[in-house]
Scaffold this active site. Structure first.
Site, PDB file in Angstrom:
ATOM      1  N   SER A 125      12.586 -59.465 -29.684  1.00 52.08           N
ATOM      2  CA  SER A 125      12.351 -58.141 -29.088  1.00 52.08           C
ATOM      3  C   SER A 125      12.219 -58.299 -27.568  1.00 52.08           C
ATOM      4  CB  SER A 125      11.083 -57.505 -29.661  1.00 52.08           C
ATOM      5  OG  SER A 125      10.011 -58.434 -29.653  1.00 52.08           O
ATOM      6  N   GLU A 152       9.661 -55.663 -42.520  1.00 55.42           N
ATOM      7  CA  GLU A 152       9.754 -54.631 -41.478  1.00 55.42           C
ATOM      8  C   GLU A 152      10.357 -53.352 -42.052  1.00 55.42           C
ATOM      9  OE1 GLU A 152      11.408 -55.902 -37.737  1.00 55.42           O
ATOM     10  OE2 GLU A 152      11.467 -53.857 -36.940  1.00 55.42           O
TER      11      GLU A 152
HETATM   12  O1  KIV Z   1      11.366 -59.724 -32.436  1.00 56.01           O
HETATM   13  C1  KIV Z   1      10.275 -59.278 -32.831  1.00 56.01           C
HETATM   14  O2  KIV Z   1       9.393 -58.898 -32.049  1.00 56.01           O
HETATM   15  C2  KIV Z   1      10.052 -59.217 -34.265  1.00 56.01           C
HETATM   16  C3  KIV Z   1       8.865 -58.442 -34.746  1.00 56.01           C
HETATM   17  C4  KIV Z   1       9.177 -57.006 -34.649  1.00 56.01           C
HETATM   18  C5  KIV Z   1       8.437 -58.839 -36.110  1.00 56.01           C
HETATM   19  O3  KIV Z   1      10.814 -59.739 -35.021  1.00 56.01           O
END
Ligand code: KIV
Length: 278
Positions: A47, A184
Site C-alpha cells: 500500500s 481482506e
Molecule cells: O499492503 C497493505 O497495506 C496490505 C494491508 C492492507 C493488509 O496488504
C-alpha cells in the site's frame, strides 16, 4: 506483551483473549511510534505505492522500493514483528526467484517474514519460502495486486461456493506452512468460519470482529490519506486537516514576520554590519 515479538508468540495468540494488532508502516519515525504504542506486527505493505509514493495502485511497486522502506521500518521498531509485503511480480516467475526475493527481505531489510497474496495457486512458493526459513503470512479475499481480475475493490466470498474456495485456500496456505493470514474485504460470517477452520491466526481488514487480529493501513486510520477511505476504515484521528492548519499558520507567520521570533534565532555580540564596510 513485553519484549520482541516472534512468529511463535503470534502463533500462540491464536484464539486467545487478546486480539493481535497489526498496522502498516513505511518509515522509521512512524514505526517507532507504533512500536512504542505496543502494536504486535508492523506490516510494510505495498500500500506504500498508494499512500506514500502517489501511485494509483500497488502493481508498479518494486522490490527495491519495498526493501528501502522495510529497512527504515526495521530501524524504528524495537519490539514489533516486521513483515515485508512481496510486491507484484516478485513471486510469480518461479520458485527460485521467489525464494531469492523473499530472502532479501530478511537479509537486506531485517524483516522477520514476508506476506504474499493468493491461495492454492501460490502454495509451491509458500512451501519453498518456509523450507528456506522465511516465515510467510498469506493474504486472501480482496487481493489488491490482482484487484482487476476480482472485478475491482469489492467484497469477496459472497456466495457459498466462493466461501468454500476461500476456506480451501486458507487450509492450503496453512498446510504449506504459512504462520498466519490476512482476510481482506470478506463477509464477517465467512471470516469467522475461516478463522475457526484453520489453526493459524487470521487478521481481518474489512472482515468483521471474529478474526484473531485486526490490521489497518496506518495512514487511513490516522486520517493522513485523503484520496479515498475504504468503508471498513475507522479514523481514530483526522490528522490531515490539523496538519494543514499548522502549515497555513507557518505560511501566515513568515509572511507577517512573526516567525522566527528572538527565541528561534541565535544572537551574537559581534558587529557583523562592519563587514559591509570592508
Ligand atoms: O499492503 C497493505 O497495506 C496490505 C494491508 C492492507 C493488509 O496488504
Amino acid at each position: 506483551m513485553a519484549g520482541k515479538r516472534t512468529v511463535k508468540d503470534i502463533l500462540l495468540m491464536k484464539g486467545g483473549q487478546r486480539k493481535i494488532s497489526m498496522l502498516t508502516a513505511y518509515d522509521a519515525p512512524m514505526a517507532a511510534l507504533l512500536d512504542q504504542s505496543g502494536i504486535d506486527i508492523l506490516l510494510v505493505g505495498d500500500s506504500l505505492g498508494m499512500v506514500v509514493l502517489g501511485l494509483d495502485s500497488t502493481v508498479p511497486v518494486t522490490m527495491e522500493q519495498m526493501l528501502h522502506h522495510a529497512a527504515a521500518v526495521r530501524r524504528g521498531a524495537a519490539n514489533a514483528l516486521v513483515i515485508g509485503d512481496m510486491p507484484f511480480g516478485s513471486y510469480l516467475v518461479d520458485v527460485r526467484e521467489t525464494v531469492r526475493n523473499g530472502a532479501r527481505f530478511l537479509k537486506e531489510a531485517g524483516c522477520d517474514g514476508v506476506k504474499l497474496e493468493g491461495g492454492e495457486s501460490i502454495c509451491d512458493e509458500v512451501r519453498a519460502l518456509v523450507r528456506a526459513g522465511i516465515p510467510v503470512m498469506g493474504h486472501l479475499g480482496l487481493t489488491p495486486q490482482t484487484a482487476g481480475q476480482l472485478g475491482g475493490f469489492k467484497v469477496q466470498g459472497k456466495s457459498l461456493e466462493a466461501g468454500r474456495k476461500m476456506l480451501a485456500d486458507a487450509r492450503a496456505l496453512e498446510e504449506a506452512g504459512a504462520f498466519s493470514l490476512v482476510l481482506e474485504c470478506v463477509p464477517a460470517p465467512l471470516a469467522e468460519v475461516v478463522t475457526r477452520g484453520i489453526s493459524i491466526p487470521t487478521f481481518g481488514i474489512g472482515a468483521g470482529p471474529h478474526c484473531d487480529g485486526q490490521v489497518l493501513v496506518t495512514n487511513d486510520m490516522l486520517g493522513l490519506f485523503e484520496k479515498f477511505t475504504p468503508g471498513f476504515v475507522k479514523k481514530y484521528i483526522d490528522l490531515a486537516p490539523q496538519m494543514k492548519e499548522a502549515i497555513t499558520a507557518f505560511q501566515d507567520e513568515i509572511s507577517s514576520g512573526m516567525f522566527p521570533a528572538p527565541e528561534h534565532s541565535f544572537a551574537s555580540d559581534e558587529d557583523f554590519s562592519s563587514l559591509l564596510e570592508d
